[in-house]
Design an enzyme around this catalytic site. Structure first.
Site, PDB file in Angstrom:
ATOM      1  CG  ASN A  78      -5.326  -0.799  -3.343  1.00  0.00           C
ATOM      2  OD1 ASN A  78      -4.417  -0.008  -3.564  1.00  0.00           O
ATOM      3  ND2 ASN A  78      -6.155  -0.659  -2.305  1.00  0.00           N
ATOM      4  CD1 TRP A  79      -0.104  -4.254  -6.107  1.00  0.00           C
ATOM      5  CD2 TRP A  79       1.710  -3.136  -6.806  1.00  0.00           C
ATOM      6  NE1 TRP A  79       0.377  -4.893  -7.229  1.00  0.00           N
ATOM      7  CE2 TRP A  79       1.490  -4.228  -7.677  1.00  0.00           C
ATOM      8  CE3 TRP A  79       2.790  -2.301  -7.051  1.00  0.00           C
ATOM      9  CZ2 TRP A  79       2.319  -4.494  -8.770  1.00  0.00           C
ATOM     10  CZ3 TRP A  79       3.618  -2.561  -8.138  1.00  0.00           C
ATOM     11  CH2 TRP A  79       3.375  -3.653  -8.986  1.00  0.00           C
ATOM     12  CE  LYS A  80      -4.960  -2.664   0.852  1.00  0.00           C
ATOM     13  NZ  LYS A  80      -5.842  -2.824   1.976  1.00  0.00           N
ATOM     14  CG  HIS A 131      -9.105   1.979  -0.226  1.00  0.00           C
ATOM     15  ND1 HIS A 131      -8.811   1.709   1.084  1.00  0.00           N
ATOM     16  CD2 HIS A 131      -9.076   0.802  -0.880  1.00  0.00           C
ATOM     17  CE1 HIS A 131      -8.590   0.409   1.208  1.00  0.00           C
ATOM     18  NE2 HIS A 131      -8.744  -0.167   0.028  1.00  0.00           N
ATOM     19  CD  GLU A 185     -12.256  -2.506  -1.296  1.00  0.00           C
ATOM     20  OE1 GLU A 185     -11.611  -3.452  -1.746  1.00  0.00           O
ATOM     21  OE2 GLU A 185     -11.726  -1.565  -0.690  1.00  0.00           O
TER      22      GLU A 185
HETATM   23  P1  PGA Z   1      -7.341  -6.575   1.250  1.00  0.00           P
HETATM   24  O1  PGA Z   1      -7.526  -5.073   0.756  1.00  0.00           O
HETATM   25  O2  PGA Z   1      -7.538  -7.439   0.031  1.00  0.00           O
HETATM   26  O3  PGA Z   1      -5.932  -6.624   1.763  1.00  0.00           O
HETATM   27  O4  PGA Z   1      -8.380  -6.807   2.271  1.00  0.00           O
HETATM   28  C1  PGA Z   1      -8.558  -4.738  -0.087  1.00  0.00           C
HETATM   29  C2  PGA Z   1      -8.509  -3.269  -0.299  1.00  0.00           C
HETATM   30  O5  PGA Z   1      -8.052  -2.583   0.596  1.00  0.00           O
HETATM   31  O6  PGA Z   1      -8.879  -2.755  -1.323  1.00  0.00           O
END
Ligand code: PGA
Length: 267
Positions: free
Chosen positions: A8-10, A102, A179
């Site tokens: 998940n590159w955001k 998310h 998560e």
């Molecule tokens: P992170 O993000 O690995 O940077 O904690 C996980 C996510 O947001 O899915």
């Protein structure tokens, strides 16, 4: 057992060239590992890079190992909805997976359970595999985090609201990413959950689902502060089919290390 790694590159990286470098690094690893590969990867780039990354995947060794994912989807398939991207548009680009609910969308952008539920239905309607994020915001801990004695109830409530109106068959098509919000690396004071405690949480999710549905063989992922140092601990857990990696998925050398570990564990 084959493990699934969701990248998940955001909202990163800034340029297409940098995005291509991450995929190239993964491709080189897969090429060098040859037939030994037992790992599946889903790249979820920002919308602006989806098309080019899709083309890149189809032309490389990754064609057999990697799929394209989106970080979001709009709930209607057509309409005048400024700024939104529809399921049919994503499907045309070859998107097979979509992240739904998310925590950054739920808590930073105000996505309610109702919106998450509509997006989940849109993903299924467009024959994509939803990666549905479930997780509580705070939890009782000894390390000074805000205490919330109701976290177990909150997980159950979120599960019921997120999957409302779906059939057991549809739920069986989803991948559920546990998560915990307090573990996402972008939160102040974040720290990863432990595998034992994350397994306890997925049991709660399973219990909440079984109150209303007859679902069997759900697939669970863990996400939240996964790095090259702890990916192995979660991947070794048979309860998890894989991991959802945020920040570390755009640090290309670290991401390749995570892929390497996933592959060694799966063999
Ligand atoms: P992170 O993000 O690995 O940077 O904690 C996980 C996510 O947001 O899915």
């Amino acid at each position: 057992m084959k493990k699934l790694i969701i990248a998940n590159w955001k909202m990163l990286p800034t340029s297409l060239a940098e995005a291509q470098e991450i995929v190239s690094a993964a491709n080189e690893y897969f090429e060098s590992a040859g037939e030994q590969i037992q790992t599946g990867v889903v790249f979820c780039p920002p919308f602006v890079f989806i098309e080019e990354i899709g083309k890149m995947l189809s032309r490389s060794h990754l064609a057999h190992q990697a799929e394209l994912g989106a970080q979001d989807i709009f709930w209607d398939d057509t309409g005048a909805d400024t700024g939104e991207i529809s399921g049919p548009q994503l499907a045309k680009l070859g998107v097979r997976y979509v992240i739904i609910g998310h925590s950054e969308r739920r808590w930073k952008l105000g996505e309610t359970d109702e919106i998450v539920n509509k997006k989940l239905k849109a993903a299924l309607r467009n024959e994509m595999i939803p990666i549905v994020c479930i997780g509580e915001r705070t939890r009782s801990t000894s390390s000074g985090q805000a205490r919330d004695g109701n976290w177990k109830e909150k997980i159950a409530e979120q599960v019921h609201a997120t999957f409302m109106g779906l059939s057991s068959d549809d739920i069986g098509k989803c991948i559920i990413a546990y998560e915990p919000v307090w573990a996402i690396s972008t939160n102040p004071d974040s720290r990863p959950d432990t595998p034992d405690s994350a397994v306890e949480s997925i049991k709660l999710i399973q219990r909440a689902l079984s109150e209303k549905y007859k679902v069997k063989g759900e697939k669970f992922l863990y996400g939240g502060s996964i790095t090259e140092h702890n990916a192995k601990d979660f991947l070794e857990c048979p309860e998890f089919s894989g991991i959802l990696v945020g920040g570390a998925s755009v640090r290309k050398d670290e991401f390749v290390k995570i892929l390497t570990d996933a592959n060694l564990i799966a063999r």
